[in-house]
Design a protein around this motif. Structure first.
Motif, mmCIF file in Angstrom:
data_model
loop_
_atom_site.group_PDB
_atom_site.id
_atom_site.type_symbol
_atom_site.label_atom_id
_atom_site.label_comp_id
_atom_site.label_asym_id
_atom_site.label_seq_id
_atom_site.Cartn_x
_atom_site.Cartn_y
_atom_site.Cartn_z
ATOM 1 N N ARG A 293 40.757 44.733 39.971
ATOM 2 C CA ARG A 293 40.933 46.027 39.290
ATOM 3 C C ARG A 293 42.403 46.426 39.197
ATOM 4 N NH1 ARG A 293 39.436 50.412 44.041
ATOM 5 N NH2 ARG A 293 39.851 49.005 45.795
ATOM 6 N N PRO B 218 39.908 49.975 35.177
ATOM 7 C CA PRO B 218 40.469 51.061 35.985
ATOM 8 C C PRO B 218 41.542 51.819 35.202
ATOM 9 C CG PRO B 218 41.344 48.955 36.707
ATOM 10 C CD PRO B 218 40.279 48.646 35.698
ATOM 11 N N PHE C 47 37.227 54.617 36.381
ATOM 12 C CA PHE C 47 37.097 53.560 35.390
ATOM 13 C C PHE C 47 36.635 54.138 34.058
ATOM 14 C CE2 PHE C 47 36.048 52.153 39.633
ATOM 15 C CZ PHE C 47 36.843 51.032 39.804
#
Length: 208
Positions: free
Chosen positions: A110, A123, A131
């Protein structure tokens, strides 16, 4: 490795280009994990004795952080490849059954705040817990996002007004976020037309 009960994820919105998203209910989703230098892609409902389920996936490809791609092969209970390297990784694969085509799009990590797959949870900040869902470069809102963990803890997230979802990570575990969308439209793979096309996207990461 962990397994989860049947759950569904739904995108209840219209997309650009005349595409409309309708309800999608799927038990299976593909998710990624790293083990040392090895990258492993697993099907959620996969049982160790049912290797054929993975073997039926079409065109499994690993996309590295540098943009290069490499095929994956079934090895034991997962699709595996050595040397994934640093950065966020992505795997795509397809499954065809009758007139239905399922496109699996999995991401591990992420850090990047951009999307590379058609359907991808991204993200909003590097390594953050908020997100947004992207569809072919456009931010869209899911009606819900399902969360599963290696500790058998699960949750359903509802989007905020801006379409984002925020996940608390209160304990060490591998977290998998999942969403699916059935697209109104057909697709052709290897010369065969499929009238029902579903995208199933996951984002997985480890909290230590």
């Amino acid at each position: 490795m962990f397994r989860t009960p049947y759950r569904s994820a739904i995108l209840g919105l219209s997309l650009f280009g005349g595409l409309c998203v309708t309800q999608a209910a799927f038990a299976d989703y593909l998710w990624l994990e790293r083990s040392g230098a090895s990258v492993q892609a697993r099907l959620s409902e996969f049982q160790p004795s049912e290797h054929l389920a993975l073997g039926k996936l079409l065109e499994p490809q690993l996309l590295l952080a540098d943009g290069k791609s490499t095929p994956l092969a079934v090895a034991g209970d997962a699709l595996r490849v050595e040397g994934g390297g640093a950065g966020d990784l992505r795997v795509t694969a397809k499954h065809a059954e009758g007139s239905k085509l399922t496109i699996y799009e999995a991401r591990e990590g992420r850090h990047e705040t951009r999307a590379a797959n058609d359907l991808e949870l991204v993200p909003t900040t590097p390594d953050g817990n908020t997100f947004k869902l992207h569809w072919k470069g456009t931010v869209v809102a899911a009606s819900q996002v399902n969360v599963y963990t290696s500790e058998q803890w699960s949750r359903t997230l509802k989007p905020a007004a801006d379409g984002s979802v925020t996940l608390d990570t209160p304990f060490p575990a591998r977290y998998v976020l999942e969403v699916a969308a059935e697209i109104n439209g057909a697709a052709t793979v290897d010369g065969k037309r499929y009238d029902r096309v579903t995208h199933v996207a996951t984002l997985s990461f480890e909290v230590k």
